[in-house]
Design a protein around this motif. Structure first.
Motif, PDB file in Angstrom:
ATOM      1  N   LYS A 163      45.727 -59.167 -42.810  1.00  0.00           N
ATOM      2  CA  LYS A 163      46.421 -59.913 -41.753  1.00  0.00           C
ATOM      3  C   LYS A 163      45.888 -61.342 -41.693  1.00  0.00           C
ATOM      4  CE  LYS A 163      47.371 -57.850 -37.917  1.00  0.00           C
ATOM      5  NZ  LYS A 163      47.253 -57.212 -36.574  1.00  0.00           N
ATOM      6  N   ARG A 164      44.606 -61.515 -42.003  1.00  0.00           N
ATOM      7  CA  ARG A 164      43.995 -62.843 -41.969  1.00  0.00           C
ATOM      8  C   ARG A 164      44.311 -63.648 -43.227  1.00  0.00           C
ATOM      9  NH1 ARG A 164      39.388 -61.117 -41.244  1.00  0.00           N
ATOM     10  NH2 ARG A 164      38.524 -61.255 -43.345  1.00  0.00           N
ATOM     11  N   THR A 165      44.314 -63.013 -44.395  1.00  0.00           N
ATOM     12  CA  THR A 165      44.512 -63.733 -45.650  1.00  0.00           C
ATOM     13  C   THR A 165      45.968 -63.774 -46.097  1.00  0.00           C
ATOM     14  OG1 THR A 165      44.140 -61.743 -47.002  1.00  0.00           O
ATOM     15  CG2 THR A 165      42.204 -63.058 -46.392  1.00  0.00           C
ATOM     16  N   GLY A 166      46.747 -62.750 -45.736  1.00  0.00           N
ATOM     17  CA  GLY A 166      48.133 -62.687 -46.174  1.00  0.00           C
ATOM     18  C   GLY A 166      48.307 -62.270 -47.617  1.00  0.00           C
ATOM     19  N   LEU A 167      47.246 -61.778 -48.275  1.00  0.00           N
ATOM     20  CA  LEU A 167      47.316 -61.428 -49.697  1.00  0.00           C
ATOM     21  C   LEU A 167      47.926 -60.055 -49.948  1.00  0.00           C
ATOM     22  CD1 LEU A 167      43.835 -62.780 -50.890  1.00  0.00           C
ATOM     23  CD2 LEU A 167      46.089 -63.836 -51.194  1.00  0.00           C
ATOM     24  N   ALA A 168      48.173 -59.288 -48.892  1.00  0.00           N
ATOM     25  CA  ALA A 168      48.804 -57.968 -49.036  1.00  0.00           C
ATOM     26  C   ALA A 168      49.508 -57.632 -47.726  1.00  0.00           C
ATOM     27  CB  ALA A 168      47.769 -56.895 -49.385  1.00  0.00           C
ATOM     28  N   PRO A 169      50.600 -56.904 -47.790  1.00  0.00           N
ATOM     29  CA  PRO A 169      51.289 -56.506 -46.564  1.00  0.00           C
ATOM     30  C   PRO A 169      50.646 -55.266 -45.955  1.00  0.00           C
ATOM     31  CG  PRO A 169      52.496 -55.673 -48.439  1.00  0.00           C
ATOM     32  CD  PRO A 169      51.324 -56.447 -48.992  1.00  0.00           C
ATOM     33  N   SER A 170      51.067 -54.939 -44.772  1.00  0.00           N
ATOM     34  CA  SER A 170      50.641 -53.701 -44.111  1.00  0.00           C
ATOM     35  C   SER A 170      51.850 -52.775 -44.026  1.00  0.00           C
ATOM     36  CB  SER A 170      50.097 -53.998 -42.712  1.00  0.00           C
ATOM     37  OG  SER A 170      49.732 -52.788 -42.055  1.00  0.00           O
ATOM     38  N   MET A 171      51.663 -51.529 -44.439  1.00  0.00           N
ATOM     39  CA  MET A 171      52.797 -50.606 -44.485  1.00  0.00           C
ATOM     40  C   MET A 171      52.361 -49.204 -44.073  1.00  0.00           C
ATOM     41  SD  MET A 171      55.996 -50.172 -45.026  1.00  0.00           S
ATOM     42  CE  MET A 171      56.335 -51.809 -45.684  1.00  0.00           C
ATOM     43  N   GLN A 172      53.107 -48.617 -43.145  1.00  0.00           N
ATOM     44  CA  GLN A 172      52.912 -47.235 -42.746  1.00  0.00           C
ATOM     45  C   GLN A 172      53.991 -46.365 -43.374  1.00  0.00           C
ATOM     46  OE1 GLN A 172      52.901 -47.901 -38.436  1.00  0.00           O
ATOM     47  NE2 GLN A 172      50.744 -47.306 -38.379  1.00  0.00           N
ATOM     48  N   VAL A 173      53.707 -45.079 -43.489  1.00  0.00           N
ATOM     49  CA  VAL A 173      54.647 -44.159 -44.129  1.00  0.00           C
ATOM     50  C   VAL A 173      55.995 -44.169 -43.408  1.00  0.00           C
ATOM     51  CG1 VAL A 173      55.081 -41.742 -44.695  1.00  0.00           C
ATOM     52  CG2 VAL A 173      52.800 -42.707 -45.035  1.00  0.00           C
ATOM     53  N   HIS A 174      55.967 -44.168 -42.078  1.00  0.00           N
ATOM     54  CA  HIS A 174      57.211 -44.161 -41.314  1.00  0.00           C
ATOM     55  C   HIS A 174      58.038 -45.418 -41.597  1.00  0.00           C
ATOM     56  CE1 HIS A 174      60.024 -43.562 -38.029  1.00  0.00           C
ATOM     57  NE2 HIS A 174      59.753 -44.784 -37.615  1.00  0.00           N
ATOM     58  N   GLN A 175      57.372 -46.568 -41.635  1.00  0.00           N
ATOM     59  CA  GLN A 175      58.076 -47.817 -41.914  1.00  0.00           C
ATOM     60  C   GLN A 175      58.636 -47.828 -43.331  1.00  0.00           C
ATOM     61  OE1 GLN A 175      55.570 -51.254 -41.435  1.00  0.00           O
ATOM     62  NE2 GLN A 175      57.169 -52.705 -42.044  1.00  0.00           N
ATOM     63  N   PHE A 176      57.874 -47.303 -44.270  1.00  0.00           N
ATOM     64  CA  PHE A 176      58.326 -47.248 -45.661  1.00  0.00           C
ATOM     65  C   PHE A 176      59.582 -46.381 -45.783  1.00  0.00           C
ATOM     66  CE2 PHE A 176      58.440 -45.530 -49.939  1.00  0.00           C
ATOM     67  CZ  PHE A 176      58.149 -46.634 -50.731  1.00  0.00           C
ATOM     68  N   LEU A 177      59.552 -45.208 -45.159  1.00  0.00           N
ATOM     69  CA  LEU A 177      60.708 -44.311 -45.221  1.00  0.00           C
ATOM     70  C   LEU A 177      61.931 -44.916 -44.536  1.00  0.00           C
ATOM     71  CD1 LEU A 177      58.949 -40.890 -44.547  1.00  0.00           C
ATOM     72  CD2 LEU A 177      59.922 -41.680 -46.707  1.00  0.00           C
ATOM     73  N   THR A 178      61.698 -45.591 -43.409  1.00  0.00           N
ATOM     74  CA  THR A 178      62.812 -46.208 -42.689  1.00  0.00           C
ATOM     75  C   THR A 178      63.490 -47.271 -43.539  1.00  0.00           C
ATOM     76  OG1 THR A 178      61.743 -45.784 -40.558  1.00  0.00           O
ATOM     77  CG2 THR A 178      63.472 -47.463 -40.610  1.00  0.00           C
TER      78      THR A 178
END
Length: 328
Positions: free
Chosen positions: A81-96
């Motif tokens: 979140k501080r660097t922006g070099l990778a996203p954040s993803m949860q299983v529910h969000q991925f499936l949606t």
């Protein structure tokens, strides 16, 4: 697993799910479908794609501060979140996102930095051997010394349930700027007033990003971004107090962001035929019925999309000291 362990395995304590790159490229739906049906499996778990074997991640995982597996996953989220070099993803969000028509999910990538893994404890953290100009933003190739050999850098782009591309850290930053999933970002740009130095700026949206997408007669995507920036550091020791110099700095930052974002969109649209930015949601109102929306093949149209991107930057703050220090 229960056959070889004295106690019953309980999955309700999990903090994250890791999927190897090979499995992700073959298709994740059969595995996710099995897991999400199980009552002990929570859909709020974080999802990671591993570059290489998952066992390699566990063998090299050596946290510096936290030893709890849950805290390590939480640290990954706060760091990205501080660097922006990778996203954040949860299983529910991925499936949606996978189940939403004409949208494509993404996932962060875990990899092992072999340079850090090969360092001995006595030399860990030394800057010797590091490049002064090369950032190194590929998964497993960040130009750093010391710390945990496992790093959360890069993005896996999916089309449906299959991984189709692997983005670098800088490309991930552009991805998050275009998708609006990051609030603040630190970027460096070559000094426009003195050669040989870089200027570090913290940017954030000055106003919400404006996106419009018209599908007929031909797809046209219009994006307008407006950023405000704060000067953090300057290698060139330049003076940005004069308004003309600040305008040059703002123009240089806008040009860099514009170039990176255009290259990224052209890449994923033409080569991958994927939309990880979720731009199609801006065109849903153009369909009278849900059947018409489902019948429209957005992925087929992606290589033909005409992109109009406008980026504006305003350098508003110069830090606690306006003019650079000088020796009389």
């Amino acid at each position: 697993m229960n056959a070889g362990v004295e106690r019953t395995i309980n999955l309700s304590h999990l903090a994250a799910v890791m999927v190897s790159e090979n499995v992700a490229r073959e298709g994740m739906l059969p595995y996710l479908n099995t897991l999400t049906r199980y009552r002990e499996f929570r859909r709020t778990l974080f999802l990671f794609i591993t570059k290489g074997a998952i066992s390699n991640i566990f063998l090299h995982d050596k946290p510096v501060l936290e030893t709890s597996a849950t805290r390590v996953i939480e640290d990954f989220q706060s760091t990205t979140k501080r660097t922006g070099l990778a996203p954040s993803m949860q299983v529910h969000q991925f499936l949606t996102e996978m189940e939403t028509p004409n949208e494509d999910p993404v996932a962060p990538v875990l990899s092992v930095n072999e340079r850090v893994a090969a360092q001995k404890k006595k030399t860990a953290g030394s800057a010797n051997g590091l490049s002064r100009r090369e950032i190194g933003d590929t998964p497993g190739g960040v130009n750093r010394s010391g710390g945990n050999p496992v790093e959360d850098v890069g993005t896996a782009v999916f089309r449906g349930d299959k991984m189709v591309d692997l983005l670098t850290g800088e490309q991930t930053r552009s991805l998050q700027l275009l998708s609006g999933s990051i609030k603040r970002l630190v970027l460096s740009v070559p000094s426009p007033i003195r050669k040989g130095g870089y200027v570090a700026l913290a940017i954030r949206y000055a106003k919400p990003m404006h996106v419009s997408l018209t599908l007929r007669p031909h797809p046209v995507l219009s994006i307008k971004q407006s950023f405000e920036a704060e000067l953090l550091g300057d290698e060139s020791n330049g003076n940005f107090v004069p308004p003309a110099n600040r305008r040059k700095l703002a123009s240089a930052m806008s040009a860099m962001i514009h170039s990176r974002e255009m290259l990224l969109m052209q890449r994923v649209f033409a080569r991958d035929r994927a939309d990880p930015f979720r731009f199609f949601r801006y065109a849903r109102a153009q369909f009278p019925t849900n059947q018409a929306l489902l019948a429209y093949d957005w992925h087929k149209q992606l290589p033909t999309v005409k992109i109009r991107l406008s980026v504006e930057t305003n350098v508003r703050r110069l830090g606690t000291q306006l003019a650079p220090p000088s020796i009389p």
